[in-house]
Design a protein around this motif. Structure first.
Motif, PDB file in Angstrom:
ATOM      1  N   UNK A 189       0.861  -1.177   0.000  1.00  0.00           N
ATOM      2  CA  UNK A 189       0.000   0.000   0.000  1.00  0.00           C
ATOM      3  C   UNK A 189       0.899   1.230   0.000  1.00  0.00           C
ATOM      4  N   UNK A 190       0.751   2.066  -0.999  1.00  0.00           N
ATOM      5  CA  UNK A 190       1.576   3.264  -1.104  1.00  0.00           C
ATOM      6  C   UNK A 190       1.040   4.361  -0.199  1.00  0.00           C
ATOM      7  N   UNK A 191       1.959   5.099   0.432  1.00  0.00           N
ATOM      8  CA  UNK A 191       1.568   6.251   1.250  1.00  0.00           C
ATOM      9  C   UNK A 191       2.186   7.542   0.738  1.00  0.00           C
ATOM     10  N   UNK A 192       2.820   7.457  -0.414  1.00  0.00           N
ATOM     11  CA  UNK A 192       3.417   8.654  -0.989  1.00  0.00           C
ATOM     12  C   UNK A 192       4.542   8.305  -1.937  1.00  0.00           C
ATOM     13  N   UNK A 215       6.817   5.251  -1.317  1.00  0.00           N
ATOM     14  CA  UNK A 215       6.847   5.059   0.131  1.00  0.00           C
ATOM     15  C   UNK A 215       5.721   4.108   0.500  1.00  0.00           C
ATOM     16  N   UNK A 216       6.037   3.090   1.281  1.00  0.00           N
ATOM     17  CA  UNK A 216       5.074   2.021   1.528  1.00  0.00           C
ATOM     18  C   UNK A 216       4.639   1.980   2.990  1.00  0.00           C
ATOM     19  N   UNK A 217       3.433   1.469   3.210  1.00  0.00           N
ATOM     20  CA  UNK A 217       2.924   1.241   4.561  1.00  0.00           C
ATOM     21  C   UNK A 217       3.531  -0.035   5.135  1.00  0.00           C
ATOM     22  N   UNK A 218       3.849  -0.107   6.438  1.00  0.00           N
ATOM     23  CA  UNK A 218       3.780   0.986   7.398  1.00  0.00           C
ATOM     24  C   UNK A 218       4.993   1.905   7.340  1.00  0.00           C
ATOM     25  N   UNK A 219       6.093   1.429   6.755  1.00  0.00           N
ATOM     26  CA  UNK A 219       7.255   2.297   6.553  1.00  0.00           C
ATOM     27  C   UNK A 219       8.129   1.666   5.482  1.00  0.00           C
ATOM     28  N   UNK A 220       9.057   2.447   4.963  1.00  0.00           N
ATOM     29  CA  UNK A 220      10.005   1.945   3.974  1.00  0.00           C
ATOM     30  C   UNK A 220       9.782   2.565   2.613  1.00  0.00           C
TER      31      UNK A 220
END
Length: 285
Positions: A133-136, A147-152
């Motif tokens: 899931x992309x977060x940005x 940028x992927x959920x939860x981090x990375x």
């Protein structure tokens, strides 16, 4: 005559069963499955709740599962939503179902960096077909990142949007796994088996297929004995499958080479026939 349900694809035991099977199987209790999602890069699905139990298949990061039982000691009895396979998975490989995946890994293996910088030490890796899931997005002088959920962060060119049309045929996808070590139940470049190679390669071109060779042989349409072999034809033996690169060469993950390899079909046919395993059918994917 009623055909018995396949326990590989239906969650039922004498003590517990999927609520959807009520009236079709006998069980002491019926429950609904709890929705979860695979959070580990690769999650082993085993025959029994033990780390030394036989590997049935592997689930990829982002894959949706239904959990029917978590008896403790770190194990969950689950069913994969992608191909309905049932087995035992370590509970720590599972997370909440929130955050529908937006992208999937389109290369055999990619690295996850702690931030948008390829010079940072990777924190993990993801196999082909894993979903995130992309977060940005971000960019530096070296690359563009998702940028992927939860981090990375993962480099953008190793991902594609979920549902995007594939640019290659499934045989071309399979060719990218040449040299991958053979692993019974494996579904990644770190270890692959014959039916896993077929299933994953087809999935990356938007085509669903069952997991095991007997299921695949029953699923695909037969090819006439006198019809010339062509690219993408599937050659089946009892417990084994390979796919044709062209009219003469076979690509398959196999225990003879202990890797995904290419060889003349005639050589594979002769070797297996000598072991009492003739070709059972040819199918067209």
């Amino acid at each position: 005559m009623t055909v018995p349900l396949d326990p590989r694809l239906n969650a039922f035991r004498p003590d517990l069963a999927d609520r959807r099977l009520d009236g079709r199987v006998r069980a002491a209790r019926f429950v609904g499955g709890a929705a979860r999602r695979v959070t580990a890069p690769l999650a082993a699905l085993r025959r029994r709740p033990a780390s030394d139990a036989p590997l049935e298949t592997q689930a990829l990061a982002g894959e949706a599962v239904l959990v029917f039982d978590e008896p403790g000691e770190g194990w969950a009895w689950v069913q994969l939503e992608s191909d309905s396979y049932v087995g035992w998975m370590e509970s720590e490989a599972l997370g909440p179902p929130a955050g529908a995946p937006s992208h999937e890994v389109s290369v055999p293996r990619t690295l996850v960096f702690p931030g948008p910088d390829i010079k940072l030490p990777p924190v993990s890796d993801l196999p082909m077909g894993a979903r995130i899931a992309a977060r940005g997005v971000a960019e530096d002088r070296n690359a563009r990142y998702v940028l992927i959920e939860p981090f990375g962060a993962v480099v953008e060119q190793h991902l594609r949007p979920v549902g995007a049309a594939a640019a290659e045929d499934f045989v071309s996808v399979a060719e990218r796994f040449l040299g991958a070590p053979y692993l019974w139940g494996g579904k990644s470049v770190l270890g692959m088996d014959c039916s896993g190679l077929v299933q994953l390669s087809l999935a990356m071109t938007g085509r669903a297929a069952p997991r095991d060779t007997d299921m695949q042989e029953a699923f695909f349409a037969p090819v006439g004995e006198k019809e010339p072999r062509r690219r993408g034809d599937l050659i089946f033996w009892k417990g084994h499958v390979g796919l044709m690169l062209d009219g003469e060469r076979l690509l398959h993950a196999n225990a003879h080479h202990m890797m995904t390899a290419v060889e003349p079909l005639a050589e594979a046919v002769a070797r297996l026939a000598a072991r009492g395993a003739p070709v059972t059918s040819v199918r067209r994917a």
